[in-house]
Design a protein around this motif. Structure first.
Motif, mmCIF file in Angstrom:
data_model
loop_
_atom_site.group_PDB
_atom_site.id
_atom_site.type_symbol
_atom_site.label_atom_id
_atom_site.label_comp_id
_atom_site.label_asym_id
_atom_site.label_seq_id
_atom_site.Cartn_x
_atom_site.Cartn_y
_atom_site.Cartn_z
ATOM 1 N N PRO A 349 -10.677 3.532 -24.509
ATOM 2 C CA PRO A 349 -9.445 3.700 -25.282
ATOM 3 C C PRO A 349 -8.195 3.920 -24.430
ATOM 4 C CG PRO A 349 -11.236 4.856 -26.361
ATOM 5 C CD PRO A 349 -11.778 4.375 -25.049
ATOM 6 N N ALA A 350 -8.307 4.704 -23.363
ATOM 7 C CA ALA A 350 -7.135 4.938 -22.516
ATOM 8 C C ALA A 350 -6.649 3.642 -21.898
ATOM 9 C CB ALA A 350 -7.467 5.959 -21.428
ATOM 10 N N GLY A 351 -7.593 2.816 -21.432
ATOM 11 C CA GLY A 351 -7.224 1.518 -20.869
ATOM 12 C C GLY A 351 -6.613 0.606 -21.916
ATOM 13 N N ALA A 352 -7.136 0.678 -23.144
ATOM 14 C CA ALA A 352 -6.595 -0.153 -24.223
ATOM 15 C C ALA A 352 -5.166 0.252 -24.559
ATOM 16 C CB ALA A 352 -7.492 -0.039 -25.460
ATOM 17 N N TRP A 353 -4.880 1.535 -24.571
ATOM 18 C CA TRP A 353 -3.517 1.990 -24.836
ATOM 19 C C TRP A 353 -2.566 1.553 -23.729
ATOM 20 C CZ3 TRP A 353 -1.489 3.228 -29.206
ATOM 21 C CH2 TRP A 353 -2.252 3.806 -30.220
ATOM 22 N N THR A 354 -3.056 1.560 -22.491
ATOM 23 C CA THR A 354 -2.242 1.092 -21.368
ATOM 24 C C THR A 354 -1.905 -0.388 -21.536
ATOM 25 O OG1 THR A 354 -3.141 2.727 -19.824
ATOM 26 C CG2 THR A 354 -2.245 0.701 -18.871
ATOM 27 N N LEU A 355 -2.902 -1.179 -21.934
ATOM 28 C CA LEU A 355 -2.665 -2.602 -22.170
ATOM 29 C C LEU A 355 -1.697 -2.792 -23.329
ATOM 30 C CD1 LEU A 355 -3.180 -5.619 -21.838
ATOM 31 C CD2 LEU A 355 -5.291 -5.334 -23.171
ATOM 32 N N ARG A 356 -1.868 -1.997 -24.360
ATOM 33 C CA ARG A 356 -0.966 -2.101 -25.522
ATOM 34 C C ARG A 356 0.485 -1.843 -25.105
ATOM 35 N NH1 ARG A 356 -1.879 -0.393 -31.645
ATOM 36 N NH2 ARG A 356 0.288 -0.242 -32.336
ATOM 37 N N ASP A 357 0.682 -0.857 -24.242
ATOM 38 C CA ASP A 357 2.029 -0.574 -23.751
ATOM 39 C C ASP A 357 2.573 -1.768 -22.976
ATOM 40 O OD1 ASP A 357 4.261 1.406 -22.982
ATOM 41 O OD2 ASP A 357 3.539 0.721 -21.039
ATOM 42 N N ALA A 358 1.726 -2.380 -22.141
ATOM 43 C CA ALA A 358 2.174 -3.544 -21.366
ATOM 44 C C ALA A 358 2.562 -4.694 -22.291
ATOM 45 C CB ALA A 358 1.076 -3.982 -20.398
ATOM 46 N N LEU A 359 1.795 -4.896 -23.356
ATOM 47 C CA LEU A 359 2.080 -5.991 -24.277
ATOM 48 C C LEU A 359 3.425 -5.794 -24.986
ATOM 49 C CD1 LEU A 359 -1.460 -6.511 -25.866
ATOM 50 C CD2 LEU A 359 -0.317 -7.964 -24.177
ATOM 51 N N SER A 360 3.871 -4.555 -25.070
ATOM 52 C CA SER A 360 5.155 -4.292 -25.719
ATOM 53 C C SER A 360 6.321 -4.859 -24.912
ATOM 54 C CB SER A 360 5.356 -2.789 -25.918
ATOM 55 O OG SER A 360 5.574 -2.126 -24.673
ATOM 56 N N HIS A 361 6.078 -5.207 -23.654
ATOM 57 C CA HIS A 361 7.124 -5.781 -22.810
ATOM 58 C C HIS A 361 7.221 -7.303 -22.962
ATOM 59 C CE1 HIS A 361 8.092 -2.094 -20.577
ATOM 60 N NE2 HIS A 361 6.801 -1.828 -20.647
ATOM 61 N N LEU A 362 6.267 -7.908 -23.674
ATOM 62 C CA LEU A 362 6.320 -9.350 -23.899
ATOM 63 C C LEU A 362 7.268 -9.656 -25.060
ATOM 64 C CD1 LEU A 362 2.535 -10.294 -23.635
ATOM 65 C CD2 LEU A 362 4.288 -10.492 -21.860
ATOM 66 N N PRO A 363 7.875 -10.826 -25.077
ATOM 67 C CA PRO A 363 8.744 -11.190 -26.198
ATOM 68 C C PRO A 363 7.963 -11.173 -27.508
ATOM 69 C CG PRO A 363 9.027 -12.719 -24.360
ATOM 70 C CD PRO A 363 7.842 -11.872 -24.021
ATOM 71 N N GLU A 364 8.549 -10.582 -28.539
ATOM 72 C CA GLU A 364 7.881 -10.510 -29.842
ATOM 73 C C GLU A 364 7.566 -11.898 -30.377
ATOM 74 O OE1 GLU A 364 6.746 -8.192 -32.059
ATOM 75 O OE2 GLU A 364 6.873 -6.762 -30.410
ATOM 76 N N SER A 365 8.391 -12.867 -30.028
ATOM 77 C CA SER A 365 8.205 -14.217 -30.556
ATOM 78 C C SER A 365 7.112 -15.000 -29.836
ATOM 79 C CB SER A 365 9.522 -14.990 -30.453
ATOM 80 O OG SER A 365 9.948 -15.062 -29.095
ATOM 81 N N MET A 366 6.558 -14.439 -28.755
ATOM 82 C CA MET A 366 5.538 -15.158 -27.984
ATOM 83 C C MET A 366 4.224 -15.193 -28.770
ATOM 84 S SD MET A 366 4.041 -14.374 -24.144
ATOM 85 C CE MET A 366 5.439 -15.112 -23.288
#
Length: 477
Positions: A349-366
């Motif tokens: 779960p901790a790793g998944a939350w880290t990935l989720r945070d990284a994905l927030s930096h991608l364009p929403e439209s991608m």
């Protein structure tokens, strides 16, 4: 022993970690009771190679691989003959054992691996036949002994060792570290380490030594308390890596995207004793700032109190800049008519939350496709709750209408089935598609993801390994 023979012997030992329904897999051996007794007997028979070099031992739930990769790179760029031991591997077993050649960390050659492993195997056979060992050592114990034999032969000046599982009873803990490092602690491997942060932290703190040195950062309150209790009982001197963190203004962003990846690059300066250290790391993600701080603080401690004066600020900067650690928010650009890929080994779960945070930096439209798999004994439902909703094509978010979730079993005796993976998606009402195996899943993900989108591969290091192997085959053809 030849390299091929060594690989065959390793395979005969069964899975690296046996748990749950994998307990009777491979060689039909039951889950082992963890102990340092066997590895110590084996190392003594081999001439105690672990005593021939000073070691830094790194434990933790997440970040210990990135920390060791960065620290080993720093030591190598300082001109130290450096040994680096890490696990697990992605493509080849050799990836676990590196020795520096100049400033470059080089995997153990096949012939050297076969020779060092063969020595460990022969020694173990003798010990079993003499009744000094009840059975052959485990997969990880053999690997650890092989690494230590090779490091001793190479006359390394410093070993940077990543703990495999836990700390207190892990085979790497057979060394007497001059510095112990503890990275962030979370819930993982509960069947071995305990069900709470406190229990797990105590296991990790087992790498501490009486009157030793601990490098760490403040984290979860329960982890701080457990580690602090053990450290105080041993008279450990604590080194707080907080001074090596970036300025607070950058701690939420990590920097800016560059031509290699849309994810922010960790690029900033930290002031140490009035002198700047320029951090420019290829390891993406805000979470890496903590791992970088731990590596820098450990390097400074080695320089200040352990005689490694070669570790200059310039060596620290170069080592950080040249760190190689694939599969961690690794961005593979779009090629041909296919979408870019983001590979990340998040498996808890901790790793998944880290990935989720990284994905927030991608364009929403991608447009996004999640290619996911996991081991049966991992918290699949928890991982799904963190990640699957980000790819929910049935949600009210119009940007997600073109998203997909593709699930597939991985090649591992502990692998979750497609039905188990699909059940996690259905529980969340997230549309998902199952594939019979990883190659089919990759093709399906590529077919449904437009070139301006991204395929996010995660859930298990074994899935990332299979995908990277397929990409390597594709590159060769």
């Amino acid at each position: 022993m030849t390299y091929a023979e060594a690989l065959e012997k390793l395979a005969s030992l069964g899975p690296e970690v046996r748990t749950g329904r994998a307990a009777d897999g491979g060689a039909g051996m039951p889950p082992r009771k963890f102990s340092l007794d066997h590895i110590r007997v084996l190392l003594a028979e081999l001439g105690s190679p672990e005593t021939s070099f000073p070691s830094v031992l790194v434990a933790g739930t997440n970040g210990k691989g990135s920390t060791t990769a960065t620290l080993a790179s720093i030591a190598a760029h300082a001109g130290l003959k450096t040994g680096w031991y890490t696990s697990p591997h992605l493509l080849r077993v050799n990836e676990r054992i590196h020795v520096s050649d100049g400033a470059k960390l080089v995997e153990i050659p096949d012939e050297a691996f076969g020779d060092a492993f063969g020595r460990a195997w022969s020694a173990a056979e003798n010990l079993v036949s003499e009744g000094k060992l009840p059975h052959m050592p485990s997969f990880f114990e053999f690997f650890t002994a092989t690494a230590f034999v090779y490091f001793a032969e190479q006359k390394i000046e410093l070993a940077v060792l990543e703990v495999g599982l836990g700390g207190r009873l892990d085979a790497t803990n057979a060394v007497e570290p001059i510095i112990s490092v503890i990275t962030d602690i979370g819930i993982d491997h509960t069947e071995f380490l305990g069900n709470t942060i406190t229990e797990i932290a105590r296991e990790k703190a087992g790498i501490l030594r009486k009157d030793g040195v601990l490098v760490t950062l403040s984290q979860h309150q329960e982890a701080n308390a457990a580690i602090g209790e053990v450290a105080m009982s041993l008279g450990v001197r604590g080194v707080d890596a907080a001074r090596c963190l970036p300025p607070r203004s950058l701690m939420a962003t990590g920097g800016i995207a560059d031509e290699y990846s849309p994810l922010p690059r960790n690029k900033y300066a930290v002031a140490i004793d009035g002198e700047p250290i320029l951090v420019n790391s290829p390891l993406r993600g805000v979470h890496q700032q903590r791992n970088l701080a731990l590596a820098i603080a450990t390097a400074l401690e080695l320089r200040a109190n352990h005689g490694f004066t070669q570790i200059t600020n310039a060596a620290i900067e170069a080592g950080i800049r040249e760190t190689v650690w694939p599969g961690r928010l690794e961005w593979i650009p779009a090629r041909g008519g296919r979408a870019a890929m983001l590979l990340d080994v998040a498996h808890n779960p901790a790793g998944a939350w880290t990935l989720r945070d990284a994905l927030s930096h991608l364009p929403e439209s991608m447009p996004r496709t999640l290619l996911f798999s996991a081991l049966h004994d991992k918290p699949i439902a928890d991982l799904a709750r963190v990640l699957f909703p980000l790819f929910d094509s049935s949600s009210s978010d119009p940007e997600r209408k073109g998203d997909h979730v593709v699930l597939a079993p991985i090649q591992n005796v502990r692998a979750a089935t497609v039905d188990e993976l699909l059940a996690a998606a259905h529980e969340l009402d997230v549309p998902a598609h199952g594939a019979p195996h990883v190659p089919a899943a990759l093709k399906q993900a590529e077919d449904v993801t437009p070139r301006d989108g991204v395929i996010v591969v995660t859930g298990s290091i074994f899935l990332v390994a299979e995908i990277r192997a397929l990409l390597m085959e594709e590159k060769v053809r």
